[in-house]
Design a protein around this motif. Structure first.
Motif: not given
Length: 128
Positions: A109-128
């Motif tokens: 569950d914990s690893i999955g949480t980190l994976v999901g947050a990382a995927i979200f961050h990759l898709f929606f992070r603010k582009k420089k």
């Protein structure tokens, strides 16, 4: 992140589905031995989806606001998802007939949480 909006519904719905699945008695599941680790993959995928869905409601703010907002949103979603995983394992151990809590499920569950947050961050992070 101050209020609940309709964009929060995917995270809430995902949490409800996880609660229902983890609250089902053991008799609702087949007794055949599953492939080794398949249940851990299921836990990982469920919680990756849950973390991603929890962050979904904040996607516009995530992109529009600075890095401090992004860190705060990610941290809150990770803490909520990991805590929820722990609570559902405790629920299975103490409240659900013929089910047991499992540390390895909690780890998945914990690893999955980190994976999901990382995927979200990759898709929606603010582009420089």
């Amino acid at each position: 992140m101050e209020r609940l909006t309709k964009n929060s519904y995917p995270g809430i719905l995902c949490g409800i589905i996880i609660l229902i699945l983890t609250g089902l008695p053991g008799s609702c599941f087949p007794h055949a031995k599953p492939l080794v680790g398949l249940d851990k993959v299921a836990h990982l995928c469920m919680y990756a989806g849950f973390a991603f869905a929890c962050l979904w409601g904040y996607r516009k703010q995530f992109v529009a606001n600075g890095i401090e907002y992004q860190k705060k949103a990610l941290l809150i979603a990770i803490v909520i998802s990991i805590a929820y995983g722990g609570l559902t394992e405790l629920m299975q151990e103490f409240l659900v007939p013929s089910r047991t809590g499992d540390w390895f499920d909690f780890l998945a569950d914990s690893i999955g949480t980190l994976v999901g947050a990382a995927i979200f961050h990759l898709f929606f992070r603010k582009k420089k």
